[in-house]
Design a protein around this motif. Structure first.
Motif, PDB file in Angstrom:
ATOM      1  N   ASN A 266       0.825   8.910  13.871  1.00  0.00           N
ATOM      2  CA  ASN A 266       1.532  10.113  14.323  1.00  0.00           C
ATOM      3  C   ASN A 266       2.928  10.231  13.703  1.00  0.00           C
ATOM      4  O   ASN A 266       3.709  11.089  14.086  1.00  0.00           O
ATOM      5  CB  ASN A 266       1.637  10.147  15.840  1.00  0.00           C
ATOM      6  N   GLU A 267       3.237   9.356  12.755  1.00  0.00           N
ATOM      7  CA  GLU A 267       4.519   9.412  12.058  1.00  0.00           C
ATOM      8  C   GLU A 267       4.299   9.911  10.630  1.00  0.00           C
ATOM      9  O   GLU A 267       3.237   9.703  10.043  1.00  0.00           O
ATOM     10  CB  GLU A 267       5.176   8.021  12.034  1.00  0.00           C
ATOM     11  N   ARG A 268       5.325  10.547  10.069  1.00  0.00           N
ATOM     12  CA  ARG A 268       5.194  11.091   8.722  1.00  0.00           C
ATOM     13  C   ARG A 268       6.048  10.346   7.712  1.00  0.00           C
ATOM     14  O   ARG A 268       5.745  10.327   6.519  1.00  0.00           O
ATOM     15  CB  ARG A 268       5.579  12.573   8.720  1.00  0.00           C
ATOM     16  N   GLU A 269       7.143   9.756   8.202  1.00  0.00           N
ATOM     17  CA  GLU A 269       8.057   9.083   7.273  1.00  0.00           C
ATOM     18  C   GLU A 269       8.807   7.995   8.018  1.00  0.00           C
ATOM     19  O   GLU A 269       9.134   8.151   9.191  1.00  0.00           O
ATOM     20  CB  GLU A 269       9.044  10.111   6.711  1.00  0.00           C
ATOM     21  N   LYS A 270       9.053   6.882   7.311  1.00  0.00           N
ATOM     22  CA  LYS A 270       9.882   5.809   7.878  1.00  0.00           C
ATOM     23  C   LYS A 270      10.732   5.209   6.780  1.00  0.00           C
ATOM     24  O   LYS A 270      10.333   5.168   5.619  1.00  0.00           O
ATOM     25  CB  LYS A 270       9.013   4.705   8.503  1.00  0.00           C
TER      26      LYS A 270
ATOM     27  N   LEU B  19      -0.730   2.190   9.244  1.00  0.00           N
ATOM     28  CA  LEU B  19      -0.793   1.742   7.859  1.00  0.00           C
ATOM     29  C   LEU B  19       0.423   0.864   7.621  1.00  0.00           C
ATOM     30  O   LEU B  19       1.532   1.202   8.053  1.00  0.00           O
ATOM     31  CB  LEU B  19      -0.804   2.928   6.901  1.00  0.00           C
ATOM     32  N   GLN B  20       0.210  -0.262   6.973  1.00  0.00           N
ATOM     33  CA  GLN B  20       1.290  -1.212   6.749  1.00  0.00           C
ATOM     34  C   GLN B  20       1.411  -1.513   5.259  1.00  0.00           C
ATOM     35  O   GLN B  20       0.423  -1.421   4.521  1.00  0.00           O
ATOM     36  CB  GLN B  20       1.006  -2.514   7.517  1.00  0.00           C
ATOM     37  N   TRP B  21       2.609  -1.895   4.850  1.00  0.00           N
ATOM     38  CA  TRP B  21       2.845  -2.349   3.484  1.00  0.00           C
ATOM     39  C   TRP B  21       3.324  -3.795   3.527  1.00  0.00           C
ATOM     40  O   TRP B  21       4.169  -4.159   4.354  1.00  0.00           O
ATOM     41  CB  TRP B  21       3.882  -1.473   2.789  1.00  0.00           C
TER      42      TRP B  21
ATOM     43  N   LEU C 294       3.491   9.122   5.093  1.00  0.00           N
ATOM     44  CA  LEU C 294       2.078   9.115   5.457  1.00  0.00           C
ATOM     45  C   LEU C 294       1.616  10.550   5.593  1.00  0.00           C
ATOM     46  O   LEU C 294       2.237  11.341   6.321  1.00  0.00           O
ATOM     47  CB  LEU C 294       1.872   8.357   6.770  1.00  0.00           C
ATOM     48  N   ASP C 295       0.540  10.893   4.911  1.00  0.00           N
ATOM     49  CA  ASP C 295      -0.074  12.217   5.016  1.00  0.00           C
ATOM     50  C   ASP C 295      -1.512  12.007   5.492  1.00  0.00           C
ATOM     51  O   ASP C 295      -2.393  11.688   4.703  1.00  0.00           O
ATOM     52  CB  ASP C 295      -0.036  12.920   3.655  1.00  0.00           C
ATOM     53  N   THR C 296      -1.730  12.176   6.783  1.00  0.00           N
ATOM     54  CA  THR C 296      -3.066  11.900   7.329  1.00  0.00           C
ATOM     55  C   THR C 296      -4.081  12.969   6.896  1.00  0.00           C
ATOM     56  O   THR C 296      -5.273  12.685   6.862  1.00  0.00           O
ATOM     57  CB  THR C 296      -3.023  11.804   8.863  1.00  0.00           C
ATOM     58  N   SER C 297      -3.607  14.168   6.563  1.00  0.00           N
ATOM     59  CA  SER C 297      -4.548  15.195   6.108  1.00  0.00           C
ATOM     60  C   SER C 297      -5.125  14.848   4.736  1.00  0.00           C
ATOM     61  O   SER C 297      -6.273  15.164   4.434  1.00  0.00           O
ATOM     62  CB  SER C 297      -3.866  16.563   6.069  1.00  0.00           C
TER      63      SER C 297
ATOM     64  N   SER D 210       2.653   6.716   0.571  1.00  0.00           N
ATOM     65  CA  SER D 210       3.390   6.244  -0.583  1.00  0.00           C
ATOM     66  C   SER D 210       4.532   5.349  -0.136  1.00  0.00           C
ATOM     67  O   SER D 210       5.089   5.519   0.948  1.00  0.00           O
ATOM     68  CB  SER D 210       3.931   7.407  -1.412  1.00  0.00           C
ATOM     69  N   LEU D 211       4.846   4.381  -0.968  1.00  0.00           N
ATOM     70  CA  LEU D 211       5.967   3.467  -0.755  1.00  0.00           C
ATOM     71  C   LEU D 211       6.951   3.681  -1.892  1.00  0.00           C
ATOM     72  O   LEU D 211       6.588   3.554  -3.059  1.00  0.00           O
ATOM     73  CB  LEU D 211       5.497   2.008  -0.750  1.00  0.00           C
TER      74      LEU D 211
END
Lengths: 114, 111
Positions: free
Chosen positions: B52-56, B32-34, B65-68, B73-74
């Motif tokens: 496979n990442e949750r936060e950057k 997912l990109q912003w 990112l919450d895949t569930s 959110s940005l």
């Protein structure tokens, strides 16, 4: 150089005219894209070239004709457009044509069809 | 149809405040990109987060990112007038070969 250059910046054309939009990148990217964007809407994908071959055509009317003369250049030929085709046309590129990663966008061509 | 939906559609804040934008999507994604777009101009890539990442983090930007929940959110901290722009999330579906953009959030930062 992370620049995608689009020309012209603005274009006004009549419905019987033929014109072309040009896009150039020198980042060695192997995928190039054309998007159409109407005011206050997100970009909509039109075409994708991957390794200089057309890989995606999103059912775009034939009055839009893309061309990729080489890996750095992308053209969009316009013929017999309709007023509803007026929009911002964006070109983008990404490094690998097989895997969509970060896309680098040009500033766009603002097209008005009279 | 659009893969991503964003809310709010528009956000107006004072300089120095934080801005949060949300993006929801429908199918499994690869990344997912912003992107940011200043009025009538091209889009600028801000940040990419893989499935496979949750936060950057990147400077004043924080993406989760919450895949569930199929949502992202940005967060823009300590906003500036220059942050005034439209912000789009874009998703690459798991076996897809193109980005699909959400409807976008228009952010206005008042000085």
């Amino acid at each position: 150089d992370t620049e995608v250059t689009q020309t012209p910046k603005h274009l006004v054309m009549g419905m019987t005219n033929k014109k072309s939009l040009k896009c150039e990148q020198h980042m060695g990217h192997r995928a190039m894209y054309w998007y159409k964007q109407k005011a206050k809407k997100p970009p909509e994908l039109m075409f994708v070239y991957s390794y200089e071959k057309l890989s995606i055509n999103e059912s775009v009317p034939s009055r839009f004709s893309p061309e990729c003369p080489n890996s750095s250049l992308l053209n969009l030929h316009l013929h017999a457009l309709q007023p509803e085709d007026s929009a911002l046309y964006l070109c983008a590129s990404s490094q690998d044509g097989r895997y969509v990663d970060i896309q680098y966008f040009g500033a766009g061509t603002r097209l008005s069809v009279l | 149809s659009q893969q991503g939906e964003e809310d709010p559609q528009a956000l107006s804040i004072q300089e120095g405040e934080n801005a949060t934008m949300n993006c929801s999507y429908k199918t499994s994604i690869n990344n997912l990109q912003w992107y940011r777009q200043n009025s009538g101009r091209g889009l600028v890539h801000l940040i990419l987060i893989r499935s496979n990442e949750r936060e950057k983090h990147s400077g004043r930007l924080r993406v989760t990112l919450d895949t569930s929940k199929k949502s992202s959110s940005l967060l823009i901290t300590a906003s500036r007038a220059a942050d005034t722009a439209s912000y789009f999330c874009a998703t690459l579906m798991e076996y897809g070969n193109k980005l699909v953009f959400g409807a976008g959030t228009i952010l206005r930062v008042k000085s």
